[in-house]
Design a protein around this motif. Structure first.
Motif, short mmCIF file in Angstrom:
data_model
loop_
_atom_site.label_atom_id
_atom_site.label_comp_id
_atom_site.label_asym_id
_atom_site.label_seq_id
_atom_site.Cartn_x
_atom_site.Cartn_y
_atom_site.Cartn_z
N SER A 49 0.83 -1.21 0.00
CA SER A 49 0.00 0.00 0.00
C SER A 49 0.87 1.26 0.00
O SER A 49 0.61 2.22 -0.74
CB SER A 49 -0.92 0.00 1.22
N VAL A 59 1.07 3.79 -3.21
CA VAL A 59 0.64 5.19 -3.09
C VAL A 59 1.80 6.15 -3.32
O VAL A 59 1.68 7.12 -4.09
CB VAL A 59 0.02 5.43 -1.69
N GLY A 80 1.49 6.38 -7.34
CA GLY A 80 0.30 7.21 -7.36
C GLY A 80 -1.01 6.46 -7.29
O GLY A 80 -2.04 6.96 -7.74
N GLU A 81 -0.99 5.24 -6.71
CA GLU A 81 -2.23 4.48 -6.58
C GLU A 81 -3.06 5.06 -5.44
O GLU A 81 -2.55 5.71 -4.54
CB GLU A 81 -1.92 3.00 -6.32
N SER A 82 -4.35 4.81 -5.48
CA SER A 82 -5.24 5.30 -4.42
C SER A 82 -5.81 4.14 -3.63
O SER A 82 -6.09 3.07 -4.18
CB SER A 82 -6.37 6.13 -5.03
N LEU A 83 -5.95 4.36 -2.33
CA LEU A 83 -6.55 3.35 -1.45
C LEU A 83 -8.00 3.73 -1.18
O LEU A 83 -8.27 4.70 -0.49
CB LEU A 83 -5.77 3.27 -0.14
N THR A 84 -8.92 2.97 -1.73
CA THR A 84 -10.34 3.23 -1.52
C THR A 84 -10.80 2.59 -0.22
O THR A 84 -10.15 1.69 0.32
CB THR A 84 -11.17 2.68 -2.69
#
Length: 296
Positions: free
Chosen positions: A250, A254, A258-262
């Motif tokens: 995670s 992020v 640049g990934e998002s944690l929903t």
């Protein structure tokens, strides 16, 4: 106690290194074929397995002796294929999302061990499996239109492939040594990747050569640390530490990609990890109960 503490340190270091390896795999997987990446990685890993086997009593010939050659070869092919799929999933489904789904692997192992190993699973572990699968569905939550991203099916497939690999490992462990099983996943995987990898050959550019070298080094180091950890700890004690990899994934996802944690990813991951830890605990309790009864 000191040996146990060292075992936990080895397990923690292995999880950390493998998580960093996953982040590097995603970087390379965004630019090169996962099959090509897996082939190079397995060349180093296969050489490491042969070197490790040659230093043991009887050498690599003794390590290659098995009573279940087909199952051992299948393990090597299965793991190499699963790694190719995982790298593809990292590139398309995301590092954090893929790792979240893969965290359900211990639950799938417990589920498949019933028909494949003939193991008995009580109502407590059945409940944990059901709760964990709800968590997976939450992670895979479709959007408002009810559409599920097809790339998310890839880590689900990886989860089942790795679970089958672990069950096959349990089967061969009944007759073969851990050195033999380790030898076959390295050499068998290297042969499998080499059969298809050259068709996807690509020249590495710039710093990617260094990243590929680092990928090979982390792979060998991580596997060595896992071996040391399992020499000092039971699987039920060492395995829950691997859930820390979800936290690492995670963070890397992020901060680096640049990934998002929903909310559904976080909530689903908490449910899956909780169910997995409970499953390991119940397996530990059941095994010690069986040991106590057999000693009477």
């Amino acid at each position: 106690m000191k040996s146990k503490a060292h075992g936990y340190l080895f397990a923690l270091a292995a999880t950390t290194i493998f998580s960093f390896q996953d982040a590097v795999s995603k970087h390379l997987g965004d630019q090169y074929s996962p099959i090509f990446i897996t082939m190079i990685r397995y060349w180093a890993f296969g050489a490491f397995c042969i070197l490790l086997a040659s230093r043991r009593q009887g050498g690599w010939k003794a390590a290659a002796q098995t009573t279940r050659p087909i199952l051992q070869i299948m393990r090597g092919v299965l793991l190499a294929s699963e790694i190719m799929m995982v790298i593809t999933a990292f590139a398309h489904a995301g590092l954090a999302h893929t790792t979240a789904v893969l965290s359900a692997t211990p639950l799938v192992v417990t589920l498949l061990s019933i028909p494949l190993l003939g193991e008995h699973v009580g109502w407590r572990r059945w409940s944990a499996i059901a709760v964990g699968l709800v968590g997976v569905l939450l992670i895979l939550k479709p959007d408002a239109s009810g559409f599920l991203d097809p790339w998310l099916l890839l880590p689900v497939g990886c989860c089942f492939m790795y679970a089958i690999y672990l069950i096959a490992t349990r089967l061969v462990s009944r007759t073969d040594s851990s050195a033999t099983s380790f030898f076959y996943i390295g050499v068998g995987g290297a042969v499998t990747a080499t059969l298809v990898g050259p068709f996807f050959w690509t020249s590495l550019e710039g710093w990617d050569k260094a990243w590929m070298g680092l990928l090979c080094i982390t792979g060998m180091t991580g596997h060595y640390l896992v071996i040391r950890a399992y020499e000092l700890l039971d699987a039920s004690a060492a395995q829950p530490i691997s859930y820390l990899g979800l936290v690492y994934a995670s963070l890397f996802g992020v901060l680096l990609y640049g990934e998002s944690l929903t909310w559904n990813m976080v909530a689903g991951s908490v449910i899956v990890v909780g169910a997995g830890v409970f499953t390991f605990w119940r397996e530990y309790v059941r095994r010690h109960q069986d040991t106590g009864q057999s000693a009477r």
